[in-house]
Each structure stands twice: as C-alpha cells, then as structure tokens.
Scaffold this motif. Sequence first.
Motif, PDB file in Angstrom:
ATOM      1  N   TYR A   1      42.027  55.957  49.767  1.00 56.21           N
ATOM      2  CA  TYR A   1      42.880  55.035  50.580  1.00 56.21           C
ATOM      3  C   TYR A   1      43.002  55.811  51.819  1.00 56.21           C
TER       4      TYR A   1
ATOM      5  N   ASN B   1      48.108  55.548  44.585  1.00 57.04           N
ATOM      6  CA  ASN B   1      48.242  54.239  44.210  1.00 57.04           C
ATOM      7  C   ASN B   1      49.014  54.429  42.951  1.00 57.04           C
TER       8      ASN B   1
ATOM      9  N   TRP C   1      47.802  55.771  39.046  1.00 60.33           N
ATOM     10  CA  TRP C   1      47.041  54.973  38.793  1.00 60.33           C
ATOM     11  C   TRP C   1      46.705  54.702  37.455  1.00 60.33           C
ATOM     12  N   VAL C   2      47.079  53.574  36.596  1.00 62.56           N
ATOM     13  CA  VAL C   2      46.759  53.246  35.416  1.00 62.56           C
ATOM     14  C   VAL C   2      45.419  53.786  34.572  1.00 62.56           C
TER      15      VAL C   2
ATOM     16  N   TYR D   1      50.375  49.325  48.689  1.00 66.96           N
ATOM     17  CA  TYR D   1      51.350  49.260  47.442  1.00 66.96           C
ATOM     18  C   TYR D   1      52.681  49.733  47.922  1.00 66.96           C
TER      19      TYR D   1
ATOM     20  N   LYS E   1      36.116  54.156  40.372  1.00 67.21           N
ATOM     21  CA  LYS E   1      36.381  54.111  38.974  1.00 67.21           C
ATOM     22  C   LYS E   1      35.413  54.866  38.161  1.00 67.21           C
TER      23      LYS E   1
ATOM     24  N   LYS F   1      38.240  49.564  49.124  1.00 64.01           N
ATOM     25  CA  LYS F   1      39.576  49.422  49.948  1.00 64.01           C
ATOM     26  C   LYS F   1      39.283  49.317  51.268  1.00 64.01           C
TER      27      LYS F   1
ATOM     28  N   GLY G   1      49.516  41.359  42.387  1.00 67.22           N
ATOM     29  CA  GLY G   1      49.409  42.069  41.550  1.00 67.22           C
ATOM     30  C   GLY G   1      48.180  43.153  41.798  1.00 67.22           C
ATOM     31  N   ALA G   2      46.676  42.823  41.784  1.00 65.90           N
ATOM     32  CA  ALA G   2      45.655  43.890  41.891  1.00 65.90           C
ATOM     33  C   ALA G   2      45.858  44.259  43.218  1.00 65.90           C
ATOM     34  N   GLY G   3      45.192  45.575  43.372  1.00 66.25           N
ATOM     35  CA  GLY G   3      45.117  46.124  44.763  1.00 66.25           C
ATOM     36  C   GLY G   3      43.906  45.875  45.175  1.00 66.25           C
TER      37      GLY G   3
ATOM     38  N   SER H   1      43.580  47.696  31.081  1.00 65.44           N
ATOM     39  CA  SER H   1      44.229  48.003  32.641  1.00 65.44           C
ATOM     40  C   SER H   1      45.187  47.080  32.751  1.00 65.44           C
TER      41      SER H   1
ATOM     42  N   THR I   1      46.690  46.594  35.673  1.00 66.85           N
ATOM     43  CA  THR I   1      46.590  45.988  36.841  1.00 66.85           C
ATOM     44  C   THR I   1      45.473  44.821  36.750  1.00 66.85           C
ATOM     45  N   LEU I   2      44.456  45.084  36.092  1.00 72.87           N
ATOM     46  CA  LEU I   2      43.529  43.810  35.992  1.00 72.87           C
ATOM     47  C   LEU I   2      43.781  42.670  35.000  1.00 72.87           C
TER      48      LEU I   2
ATOM     49  N   ARG J   1      55.305  47.266  40.710  1.00 69.18           N
ATOM     50  CA  ARG J   1      54.659  47.554  42.071  1.00 69.18           C
ATOM     51  C   ARG J   1      54.176  46.150  42.804  1.00 69.18           C
TER      52      ARG J   1
HETATM   53  N1  GLU Z   1      42.892  49.577  41.673  1.00 66.27           N
HETATM   54  C1  GLU Z   1      43.582  48.327  41.944  1.00 66.27           C
HETATM   55  C2  GLU Z   1      44.736  48.282  41.444  1.00 66.27           C
HETATM   56  O1  GLU Z   1      45.419  49.356  41.062  1.00 66.27           O
HETATM   57  C3  GLU Z   1      42.403  47.416  41.501  1.00 66.27           C
HETATM   58  C4  GLU Z   1      42.550  46.987  40.123  1.00 66.27           C
HETATM   59  C5  GLU Z   1      42.068  48.326  39.123  1.00 66.27           C
HETATM   60  O2  GLU Z   1      40.930  48.437  39.075  1.00 66.27           O
HETATM   61  O3  GLU Z   1      42.796  48.954  38.429  1.00 66.27           O
HETATM   62  O4  GLU Z   1      45.414  47.374  41.480  1.00 66.27           O
END
Ligand code: GLU
Length: 395
Positions: free
Chosen positions: A206, A175, A125-126, A324, A101, A238, A37-39, A14, A16-17, A373
């Motif tokens: 969200y 996202n 979202w990734v 975001y 997730k 969130k 970075g991370a949401g 990921s 984002t992580l 982002r």
């Molecule tokens: N959903 C958030 C993000 O896009 C948290 C990180 C993740 O789990 O992908 O940054």
Amino acid sequence: MKGLSQIASGVRASTTLAIDAMFKQMKADGIDVIGFGAGEPDFDTPDAIKEAGIRAIQEDFTRYTPTAGIPELRQAACTRLREDCGLEYVPAQIVAASGAKHAVYAALRALIDPGDEVIIPAPFWVSYFEMVKMVGGVPVIVTAEESAGFKLVPDQLEAAITPRTKVVLLNNPSNPTGMIYSGEELRGLTDVCVRHDLYIIADEIYYRLVYDGRTFTSVASLGEDVKERTILINGVSKSYAMTGWRVGYAAAPEHIAKVMSNYLSHSTGAPCSIAQKAAAAALSGPQDTVETMRKAFEARRDHLVERLNRVPGVSCIKPEGAFYVMMNIGQLIGKEIHGTVIHDGDDFADAFLKHGLVAVVPGSGFGAPDFVRWSYATSMANIDAGMDRLEAFLK
Ligand code: GLU
Ligand code: PMP
C-alpha cells in the motif's frame, strides 16, 4: 479412510474473501446490500495497462516465461523501487509471483522451518497468520493497541523474541488499520531485528496510498544492515486497480530471491505471461492514474471517518494510508442489537449484514475482536449510504 493433512485441515478460510463472496452472492440474489468487505479498488484497470495485456495476447505472448518473471517486469520493479523509495535493486533480486499474497507465502517458505516463530503485530492482515501455519511456522501475535495508533514499539517486539524467532512480519501501511510507521519508528523496530539476527518480511503493497502529504519510508531504505535481512513485498493490485491480474513481486538479497524462485518453479511457475506484460506497463508507464486514485481514496477516508465518528456507540482513529478504517465497537459489547447480543466483531458484522444490509469484515480474523473493518475502496455514494445504514442500525 485416512485423515487429510493436519496442517491443511487447520487452515481457516480467508474472512476477507468469505465476506466478499457472501456480499456478491447476496447482490446476485437481488438483495440491496452494500459492500465494505474486500480491500479491492472499485476503479477499473487504467486503459494503457489493459492495452498492454491485449497486445500481449495479440502478439502471442502466451507461453511459459522465466519463473521469476520476464526481464522487463523485473527491471520495471527495480525502476519503481528506485524512483519511489530510493532503493537500489537489480533484476536478479526481483521475484515475480502470482499476486503479492503468493510472494508473502514464497518468502515464508524461503525462511521458515517447522517450529520457527514469526512475530506478527496485531491487528494483522488475515492471511499472514494462516500462511505462517501453512509453512509449519508458529505465529506469535503481539498486539499494537488502538491507543498506540495500532503501532508496535521496540520494547514489545523485544519481549516477544525467543530463541526460535526467525522472522518479523511488518505491513506498512497496514491492512487492516491503515496506520503508517515513520522512518524513525521503523528504525526502532529494525534495530531490534538486527540485534537479534531476525529476518524482516516487509509487505509494502500500500506504499502509494498515503495521505495528508505524508512521505513513505521503505524498511529496506534504512540501511544495508536492514536491507540484507529484508524481503520486500510489493505488487500492482492496489495501486493500479489490478487485483484480478494476479501479479506481485518480492525484492530480496539475491540468494534469498534464488530460493524463492526455485520454490515457485515447482509450485505455480511464473505468473500469467499476459498479466506480466500488463504489470510491466503499469510499473514503467505514466503514473498519473495512481495519483488520481490516491486522491479519491483520501477524500473518501476523510468523509467516512468524519461521519463514523458522529455515530454514537462507535469510533475510529484516522488512518494515514491504505483504504481501511478499523471501527471500534467496544462500547456495544454486551448490548443487544436487533435481537442479537453483541459479544464481538463477528456478532456485530453478522447482525449488520442481516439487519443493516452492510458488509464489513469482523476484526477477529485480524486479531482484533472488538473491531470491524470498513474498506473505503468504494464510491462516495456508497459510503454515505453505508453510514446512513449504520446510524439506522444503531438507533
Ligand atoms: N487484501 C484484501 C483484503 O484484505 C483482499 C482480500 C484478500 O485477499 O484477503 O480485503
Ligand atoms: N498484502 C496485503 C497487506 C494485502 O492487503 C493484500 C491484499 N489482498 C495482499 C498482500 C495481496 O495482494 P495481491 O495478492 O492481490 O497482490
């Protein structure tokens, strides 16, 4: 030695992580880096929710629970969906999971056989893209352009459908774009889904974070013909600043909920018992903290967007929800910044982290290579400092 699973080996980490981990490591090393970075809300979990978790431990609520979640959590989810979205679900239609997730993953597991196609609007979202591959499905990406407000239109959806299409994955508010589909826009898309007999996985995690006085319309509220083919995804991460507690849930027709629950019973089992109690308290208790955080996010969005659009060379459209902003770096492509030629968002994010000491997520992981982002789930002071650094970096 024999090779590893081809499916698992093909999964990319990921982004984002990964960015978040890099940022946290740099911070731990004493580097003055700022993270967008991370949401993840920067707020702490509200006290009443924490106390419910503490009470659960003190009362020895520390054993296995039913896989789909404790009755009070499933009931609390139904109540929230009714009060907030006008939706009627019963607890048997709710499946708790270890984070939204994993609820998305279990939903894909319930619907997808190898080779089935899943339409994913980009930017996405990734995790959607990788998860579809992880279940043996085929991600079919349809790009929603910035000029269209990053929103898919029915003709685009229709054109992407093949005999193998099984699911459309909708994320609203989105996202990474923060854009929101109106009820009418959604109905245009769901009409196509109904006509082609497609399932909808609607990730609405969200939905509480919407701005400018907008109201949110849940896909499942559009009619029984849509609700019967929809798996709603939601959670507490969130809205209640509970990312580490790992509780999400799905709401679905009962026969689908049953299949998801069976799948979960052999993989994670139920989410943590303590976290379930805390999540039930979050969903059923006073909701004022949600509004307090929502207002703070809205003010931060206004400030970030206003400052960002004053910086020459980059731009963004104003997102309507989530936390975001997608910054368009199209004008910088081919230019050299601090010794790096910028080909895409990856180059930009890399150089910005190294030379600007700001962590943003490259858009490539979201299917949007000319963007990066920013998550504004961080303080106003950090937003100002981040923008100062952006100005200095691009000078
Ligand atoms: N959903 C958030 C993000 O896009 C948290 C990180 C993740 O789990 O992908 O940054
Ligand atoms: N869906 C979307 C669109 C998200 O941005 C996130 C954030 N990680 C999730 C689902 C998962 O949330 P969680 O697993 O923390 O409940």
